[in-house]
Design a protein around this motif. Structure first.
Motif, PDB file in Angstrom:
ATOM      1  N   ILE A 184       0.861  -1.179   0.000  1.00  0.00           N
ATOM      2  CA  ILE A 184       0.000   0.000   0.000  1.00  0.00           C
ATOM      3  C   ILE A 184       0.898   1.229   0.000  1.00  0.00           C
ATOM      4  CG2 ILE A 184      -1.735   1.285   1.306  1.00  0.00           C
ATOM      5  CD1 ILE A 184      -2.693  -1.434   2.381  1.00  0.00           C
ATOM      6  N   GLU A 185       0.584   2.173  -0.892  1.00  0.00           N
ATOM      7  CA  GLU A 185       1.441   3.345  -1.067  1.00  0.00           C
ATOM      8  C   GLU A 185       0.841   4.571  -0.385  1.00  0.00           C
ATOM      9  OE1 GLU A 185       3.537   3.941  -4.843  1.00  0.00           O
ATOM     10  OE2 GLU A 185       2.573   5.915  -4.927  1.00  0.00           O
ATOM     11  N   PHE A 186       1.712   5.299   0.304  1.00  0.00           N
ATOM     12  CA  PHE A 186       1.343   6.562   0.931  1.00  0.00           C
ATOM     13  C   PHE A 186       2.277   7.654   0.411  1.00  0.00           C
ATOM     14  CE2 PHE A 186      -0.039   3.292   3.819  1.00  0.00           C
ATOM     15  CZ  PHE A 186      -1.235   3.749   4.330  1.00  0.00           C
ATOM     16  N   HIS A 187       1.761   8.884   0.403  1.00  0.00           N
ATOM     17  CA  HIS A 187       2.578  10.040   0.068  1.00  0.00           C
ATOM     18  C   HIS A 187       2.714  10.914   1.305  1.00  0.00           C
ATOM     19  CE1 HIS A 187       1.985   9.956  -4.606  1.00  0.00           C
ATOM     20  NE2 HIS A 187       2.583   8.879  -4.128  1.00  0.00           N
ATOM     21  N   LEU A 188       3.938  11.322   1.595  1.00  0.00           N
ATOM     22  CA  LEU A 188       4.219  12.196   2.719  1.00  0.00           C
ATOM     23  C   LEU A 188       4.595  13.576   2.193  1.00  0.00           C
ATOM     24  CD1 LEU A 188       4.291   9.428   4.144  1.00  0.00           C
ATOM     25  CD2 LEU A 188       6.162  10.299   5.553  1.00  0.00           C
ATOM     26  N   ALA A 245       7.450  12.527  -0.647  1.00  0.00           N
ATOM     27  CA  ALA A 245       8.092  11.269  -0.265  1.00  0.00           C
ATOM     28  C   ALA A 245       7.095  10.128  -0.468  1.00  0.00           C
ATOM     29  CB  ALA A 245       8.551  11.320   1.180  1.00  0.00           C
ATOM     30  N   VAL A 246       7.515   9.110  -1.179  1.00  0.00           N
ATOM     31  CA  VAL A 246       6.668   7.950  -1.451  1.00  0.00           C
ATOM     32  C   VAL A 246       7.065   6.816  -0.518  1.00  0.00           C
ATOM     33  CG1 VAL A 246       5.955   6.248  -3.170  1.00  0.00           C
ATOM     34  CG2 VAL A 246       6.394   8.626  -3.865  1.00  0.00           C
ATOM     35  N   MET A 247       6.094   6.326   0.247  1.00  0.00           N
ATOM     36  CA  MET A 247       6.349   5.231   1.188  1.00  0.00           C
ATOM     37  C   MET A 247       5.428   4.063   0.845  1.00  0.00           C
ATOM     38  SD  MET A 247       8.687   6.505   3.159  1.00  0.00           S
ATOM     39  CE  MET A 247       8.710   5.317   4.504  1.00  0.00           C
TER      40      MET A 247
END
Length: 204
Positions: free
Chosen positions: A145-149, A158-160
């Protein structure tokens, strides 16, 4: 509902929007919410695009959800409320609305997603203690699952990516222990959000 919108060019123009929308009957609004064109208006003189936030109600019966969406500027007013809106799940700000719609669309549990955001923000704070960082759900990707910070740098995101099994473990933990501190802290009355934990002291 009609609103008069003042534009920096000097033009004041009238625009109309729906105060209540049924997403099952009007699924095109889901795409508008997700792509950021929901309740956008273009000045007829200079063609500047305006993106105001107005309080709206969204009905999504196929998902057994009804949302009351408040403008970001009403965040403080929400925390001063004494009672919950029993019939509606509260969302504050259109960015958070897009985030929640995407989570529900992808068949994920919002509580688990908000918990994962909190874990990401805690890690980010360890590295960048003086920055105000926000985390947003981006989508399902291969294996995770991708999150953006936002907020680490002014011009980059920042892609986590969190492994799917971490989400599943968090979800299992929530289902077994819904009253656990981390999960309980994510909700204030009708409002579920990591921002309930990370909000500044003057909003507590």
């Amino acid at each position: 509902m009609k609103k008069n919108i003042p534009c920096p060019c000097g033009k004041v123009f009238s625009a109309e929007y729906e105060e209540e929308t049924d997403l099952d009957r009007n699924p095109e609004f889901i795409d508008k919410i997700l792509d950021g064109t929901y309740i956008n208006f273009t000045c007829p003189d200079c063609e500047k695009v305006h993106k105001p936030e107005y309080p709206v109600s969204l009905l999504w019966q196929s998902k057994k959800l009804n949302f009351e969406v408040l403008p970001e500027m009403d965040r403080g007013e929400f925390y001063r409320r004494k009672k919950a809106n029993a019939d509606f799940e509260t969302i504050i700000g259109y960015q958070e609305l897009a985030d929640r719609i995407a989570v529900v669309r992808d068949g994920l549990e919002p509580v688990a997603i908000e918990a994962l955001k909190y874990y990401l923000l805690i890690k980010a704070e360890e590295t960048y203690p003086d920055l105000e960082i926000s985390a947003w759900y981006q989508g399902n990707v291969s294996g995770g699952i991708e999150f953006h910070l936002y907020g680490i740098t002014s011009d980059e995101v920042a892609v986590m990516r969190i492994p799917r099994e971490v989400y599943e473990k968090t979800l299992e933990d929530y289902r077994k222990h819904p009253g656990k501190d981390i999960f309980a802290s994510l909700r204030i009355r009708s409002y579920l959000s990591v921002q309930n934990i990370t909000r500044p002291d003057f909003l507590k």
